[in-house]
Scaffold this motif. Structure first.
Motif, short mmCIF file in Angstrom:
data_model
loop_
_atom_site.label_atom_id
_atom_site.label_comp_id
_atom_site.label_asym_id
_atom_site.label_seq_id
_atom_site.Cartn_x
_atom_site.Cartn_y
_atom_site.Cartn_z
N MET A 43 -3.94 21.54 -5.71
CA MET A 43 -2.46 21.04 -6.33
C MET A 43 -1.98 19.87 -5.60
N PHE A 44 -1.17 19.24 -6.38
CA PHE A 44 -0.82 17.83 -5.87
C PHE A 44 0.43 18.22 -5.04
N GLN A 45 0.39 18.18 -3.76
CA GLN A 45 1.64 18.49 -2.73
C GLN A 45 1.42 17.74 -1.72
N PRO A 46 2.64 17.39 -0.77
CA PRO A 46 2.75 16.72 0.37
C PRO A 46 2.33 17.64 1.39
N PRO A 47 1.59 16.90 2.74
CA PRO A 47 1.61 15.61 2.73
C PRO A 47 0.38 14.95 2.03
N TYR A 48 0.83 13.82 1.28
CA TYR A 48 -0.17 13.16 0.33
C TYR A 48 -1.04 12.03 1.10
N ARG A 49 -2.26 12.08 0.82
CA ARG A 49 -3.27 11.23 1.54
C ARG A 49 -2.71 9.62 1.28
N ALA A 50 -2.70 8.90 2.32
CA ALA A 50 -2.10 7.65 2.15
C ALA A 50 -2.91 6.46 2.68
N ALA A 51 -3.03 5.29 2.43
CA ALA A 51 -3.84 4.05 2.91
C ALA A 51 -2.98 3.11 2.74
N VAL A 52 -3.43 1.74 3.64
CA VAL A 52 -2.86 0.74 3.58
C VAL A 52 -3.96 -0.66 3.55
N ILE A 53 -3.78 -1.42 2.64
CA ILE A 53 -4.67 -2.63 2.51
C ILE A 53 -3.79 -3.81 2.86
N GLY A 54 -4.57 -4.38 3.95
CA GLY A 54 -3.85 -5.75 4.66
C GLY A 54 -4.88 -6.67 4.54
N ARG A 55 -4.54 -7.91 4.84
CA ARG A 55 -5.31 -8.94 4.88
C ARG A 55 -5.03 -10.02 5.86
N THR A 56 -5.21 -9.77 7.06
CA THR A 56 -4.92 -10.65 8.06
C THR A 56 -5.32 -12.09 7.89
N GLY A 57 -4.23 -13.10 8.05
CA GLY A 57 -4.23 -14.51 7.95
C GLY A 57 -4.18 -15.04 6.45
N ARG A 58 -4.17 -13.90 5.59
CA ARG A 58 -4.03 -14.16 4.17
C ARG A 58 -3.34 -13.27 3.62
N GLY A 59 -2.25 -13.42 4.03
CA GLY A 59 -0.88 -12.51 3.42
C GLY A 59 -0.69 -11.27 4.46
N ASP A 60 -1.41 -11.06 5.30
CA ASP A 60 -1.16 -10.03 6.16
C ASP A 60 -0.81 -8.71 5.59
N TYR A 61 0.20 -8.19 6.08
CA TYR A 61 0.84 -6.74 5.62
C TYR A 61 2.15 -6.74 5.14
N GLY A 62 2.48 -8.14 4.54
CA GLY A 62 3.59 -8.13 3.79
C GLY A 62 4.88 -7.91 4.82
N HIS A 63 5.97 -7.66 4.25
CA HIS A 63 7.30 -7.34 5.08
C HIS A 63 7.41 -5.90 5.41
N ASP A 64 6.29 -5.43 6.26
CA ASP A 64 6.17 -4.15 6.87
C ASP A 64 6.15 -3.00 5.82
N LEU A 65 5.22 -3.36 4.93
CA LEU A 65 4.95 -2.24 3.83
C LEU A 65 4.06 -1.50 4.55
N ASP A 66 3.25 -1.76 5.56
CA ASP A 66 2.35 -0.84 6.37
C ASP A 66 3.12 0.22 7.15
N ARG A 67 4.39 -0.24 7.93
CA ARG A 67 4.95 0.60 8.40
C ARG A 67 5.87 1.67 7.64
N ALA A 68 6.50 1.16 6.48
CA ALA A 68 7.04 2.02 5.51
C ALA A 68 6.06 3.19 5.18
N ILE A 69 4.71 3.08 4.81
CA ILE A 69 4.13 3.86 4.27
C ILE A 69 3.61 4.92 5.53
N ALA A 70 3.47 4.27 6.74
CA ALA A 70 3.03 4.91 7.92
C ALA A 70 4.26 6.06 8.40
#
Length: 370
Positions: free
Chosen positions: A1-28
């Protein structure tokens, strides 16, 4: 069954857009998510992000596709600020059955790219949310309430400008103008036409003016843009302009003009906003006739902390999770992201045609390409 905590991941690209405006921190940091993996093609950046976000090094990947296949996350932050990777990353996420995708703005370089991203999300029943922080601001909520209560009378026109720093013109239009386009739609609804003039050195742009934009923006042109938009459900019009000045103007805001007054608001999670009850629209913002708008109301002290873009991203992400759980559209959806891109590129289409162009754009390619 789909229920929290949900599995999450981050895609970043250092030097080519990095991690945006803290989207990585928000999801962490979201309590309903468990951050299990991250991907970044740059090894040093990948290891630094793993340390910063508390991800086990064994769950980090150079290839985001490999991460999606092995880790099977239910929510993913596609965090790079650069646009050139957004399409392939979002399409890959949808193909890997990710339920919720949180994407840095602007959405993509062209309407065709946006179409492909949304088609893949719709086919996979995935929800896509865009990081337009002002749209979820409690101060913008208050502004919308004031408009619904007829605080400035019927809206006659909107005026927005870009940040007008060294990027003034085409780059400013794409990067910062996307916020103003999104807010204009939030006030007036879907745009139905655009009439624009785009110039370089005072002359209309031509093929020789087109250049590759920084940060994967795609083709761009012009050091000055002047655009006007009409809307399907409102007689009001919206204006957007940006130029490359000798000194930055600090005019990055949206001004809403009504029959009986004006509302001026900046951008971000907790922007400055003011109300003027004057049909002449005369007093300068912050002057004696203006009243500060806060999340508590007109002339009230602000009860909330100032915060920043991370706070706005937390709010967008929380809504995305709820949207997946409730099977509804996010507050700031992929369709909103696409509409802002079409309004931006309609300026070039109008300049090329020499007259108004209809929205949505019939030609889904980039108007400056080819």
């Amino acid at each position: 069954m789909f229920q929290p905590p949900y599995r999450a991941a981050v895609i970043g690209r250092t030097g080519r857009g990095d991690y945006g405006h803290d989207l990585d921190r928000a999801i962490a940091e979201d309590p309903r998510l468990s951050l299990v993996a991250l991907a970044d093609e740059d090894e040093a950046g990948r290891l630094a992000a793993a340390d910063r976000l508390g991800v086990d090094v064994g769950s980090t990947y150079a290839d985001f596709r490999e991460m999606l296949a092995k880790e099977k996350p239910e929510f993913v932050a596609v965090a790079p600020r650069w646009l050139d990777c957004h399409r392939e990353m979002v399409v890959a996420c949808a193909g890997a059955c990710v339920r919720g995708i949180f994407l840095e703005k602007p959405m993509a370089p062209s309407p065709a790219d946006c179409d492909a991203m949304l088609d893949s999300c719709h086919a996979a029943h995935a929800k896509l949310a865009i990081a337009f922080q002002t749209r979820v601001s409690p101060i913008f909520d208050r502004v919308k309430t004031l408009l619904s209560e007829d605080a400035i009378g019927p809206v006659l026109e909107l005026r927005g400008r870009g940040k007008e720093d060294r990027r003034g013109g085409g780059e400013d239009l794409m990067v910062l103008g996307s916020h103003i386009m999104d807010l204009s739609r939030a006030v007036l609804g879907d745009a139905s036409w655009c009439f624009a003039r785009v110039t370089e050195g005072g002359e209309p742009i031509g093929r020789g003016s087109v250049r590759d934009g920084a940060e994967g923006i795609g083709p761009l042109a012009g050091d000055r843009v002047d655009a006007m938009y009409g809307f399907e459900d409102s007689p009001a019009v919206a204006h957007f302009a940006t130029t490359r000045p000798s000194e930055p103007g600090g005019r990055f805001d949206l001004r809403i003009f009504g029959e009986r007054g004006v509302i001026v608001m900046g951008t971000g999670w907790m922007p400055e906003a003011y109300l003027l009850h004057d049909p002449r629209w005369l007093d300068a913002p912050g002057g004696e006739g203006w009243e500060r708008i806060t999340s508590a109301g007109v002339g009230q002290s602000e009860p909330l902390p100032a915060g920043g873009l991370l706070d706005g991203n937390r709010r967008i992400l929380a809504d995305l999770i709820s949207a997946v759980e409730e099977d509804r559209a996010p507050i700031v959806s992929g369709e909103d992201g696409r509409a802002s891109i079409e309004m931006i590129l309609a300026t070039y289409a109008s300049q090329r045609s020499g007259g108004p162009v209809a929205l949505p754009l019939e030609d889904r390619g980039h108007p400056l390409a080819g």
